[in-house]
Design an enzyme around this catalytic site. Structure first.
Site, PDB file in Angstrom:
ATOM      1  N   ASP A  91       2.705   7.587  -2.108  1.00 21.11           N
ATOM      2  CA  ASP A  91       3.407   6.158  -1.371  1.00 21.11           C
ATOM      3  C   ASP A  91       4.486   7.900  -0.844  1.00 21.11           C
ATOM      4  O   ASP A  91       4.318   8.944  -1.418  1.00 21.11           O
ATOM      5  CB  ASP A  91       4.269   5.722  -1.816  1.00 21.11           C
ATOM      6  CG  ASP A  91       5.766   6.097  -3.469  1.00 21.11           C
ATOM      7  OD1 ASP A  91       5.886   7.449  -3.439  1.00 21.11           O
ATOM      8  OD2 ASP A  91       5.998   5.831  -4.096  1.00 21.11           O
ATOM      9  N   ASP A 270       1.002  -2.182  -5.306  1.00 17.36           N
ATOM     10  CA  ASP A 270       0.909  -1.698  -6.887  1.00 17.36           C
ATOM     11  C   ASP A 270       3.173  -2.157  -7.450  1.00 17.36           C
ATOM     12  O   ASP A 270       2.915  -2.906  -7.188  1.00 17.36           O
ATOM     13  CB  ASP A 270       1.390  -0.307  -6.076  1.00 17.36           C
ATOM     14  CG  ASP A 270       2.254  -0.301  -5.287  1.00 17.36           C
ATOM     15  OD1 ASP A 270       3.595   0.223  -6.191  1.00 17.36           O
ATOM     16  OD2 ASP A 270       2.311  -0.324  -4.680  1.00 17.36           O
TER      17      ASP A 270
END
Length: 375
Positions: A91, A270
């Site tokens: 990310d 996630d």
């Protein structure tokens, strides 16, 4: 094409596909265990493979701080550094910067923030976040975005979303001008924002689709809004995002959230739930959650989930794992974490099978009815 759609459910938007990377093929729907600092807490990479994890996630913000770009590049990238040979997504660090609301300043150029480690002033821009992820060497990169609070005013969310689009354009441009460092390809996803406002989500999604990213994430969800609001936005997103690109719901979540999002066309997930809950002695089973620290398990020598085919359920009793937790043995935390990761892998794997069989909705409703009865 990095993404191949294989089957769509006849009664819902649920779908199964394959996402191709140089480190392996990812069957979707898929859950990604979170390895924030290049480690899924208490679990070795070979154990992740044994639990059938196809891809894991690491955090750009934390790896940028430690070990830092210089060491990561000398190591030859994150795969070699942590001995994980499968696909990996990073990310952007935008959510971590969002969580440092008292320590950061957002401008058109990027985000200036204080390190939570030593207080030093640092800056993330759309360009240097791409550079850092090139150095990390992840298979899937996420661009810098701002994740507004669910309680933010509409006008703030509008301006933030417009800036995130401009940042995305800069990130895409910079990504096209740079090259991978370690011989394997990398993909860049876009992140839609807009809170729970349908018109703002529409503007964000259309702008990012025009930029032609390799995949699309729905960001800014699971930050305090009711679940039904999230589902409404996912239904909208399904109509706006291209069918031939992967769709990723960031930071979600619970089994119920995941299955309801799969029903609305999401491919990737996630969340820290499996590892965080495992470290606190809470485990997920096909019949609901259990807190193994509870005294009621002190003489319960049955499996956590009888008939569930993993190493934890085959070899250890509830009483034994409770004993480990209550005397502070690290093995107890590890076994709970392994159980949870195994369960989440089973959940998305079974959802995939049910989609292929044309029975996803019936299975989902039956499973959740049983699961919530004991949750």
């Amino acid at each position: 094409m990095n993404f191949r759609l294989l089957h769509t459910d006849t009664n819902t938007a649920a779908r199964c596909a394959e996402l191709y990377t140089d480190h392996g093929t990812i069957p979707t729907p898929v859950f990604m265990p979170v390895g924030t600092r290049a480690s899924v807490k208490s679990v070795e990479p070979h154990e992740l493979k044994e639990q059938q994890a196809h891809i894991i996630l690491a955090n750009t913000y934390h790896l940028y701080l430690k070990p830092g770009n210089a060491i990561m590049e000398k190591a030859g990238g994150v795969h070699r550094f942590m001995n994980w040979q499968g696909p990996l997504l990073t990310d952007s660090g935008g959510y971590q910067v969002y969580s440092l609301s008292e320590l950061r300043k957002i401008t058109e150029e990027g985000v200036t923030f204080k390190s939570h480690l030593d207080g030093s002033m640092l800056q993330f821009t759309p360009e240097n976040v791409v550079d850092t992820q090139r150095i990390i060497g992840s298979d899937i990169l996420m661009p810098l975005d701002e994740c507004p609070s669910s309680t933010a005013e509409r006008e703030y969310i509008r301006k933030s979303g417009e800036m995130t689009i401009r940042w995305a354009e800069r990130a895409k441009q910079h990504f096209s001008l740079t090259r991978p460092l370690y011989g394997h390809g990398q993909m860049l996803f876009g992140i839609t924002q807009g809170g729970t406002h349908a018109d703002l989500r529409t503007i964000s999604a259309k702008a990012l689709v025009d930029l032609d990213f390799d995949g699309y994430a729905t960001g800014g969800m699971a930050v305090g809004e009711p679940a039904e609001e999230m589902y409404r936005i996912l239904e909208l997103s399904h109509t706006l995002l291209p069918e031939h690109k992967p769709r990723y719901l960031m930071g979600v979540g619970t089994p119920e959230n995941i299955l309801n999002a799969i029903e609305r066309g999401v491919d990737m997930f996630d969340c820290v739930i499996p590892t965080r809950e495992g470290r606190n002695g809470r485990v997920y089973t096909r019949h609901g959650k259990m807190n193994l620290r509870s005294a009621k398990y002190s003489e319960d020598f049955s499996s956590i989930d009888e008939g569930f085919d993993n190493d934890v359920c085959r070899n250890y009793s509830r009483a034994y794992i409770r004993h480990l937790l209550n005397v502070g043995e690290i093995l107890g935390l590890k076994l709970c974490t392994l159980q949870n990761i195994s369960f989440f892998m089973w959940l998305t794997r079974t959802a995939r099978t049910q989609i292929q069989n044309g029975s996803f909705r019936e299975w989902k409703e039956s499973f959740l009815e049983q699961y919530k009865r004991n949750d």
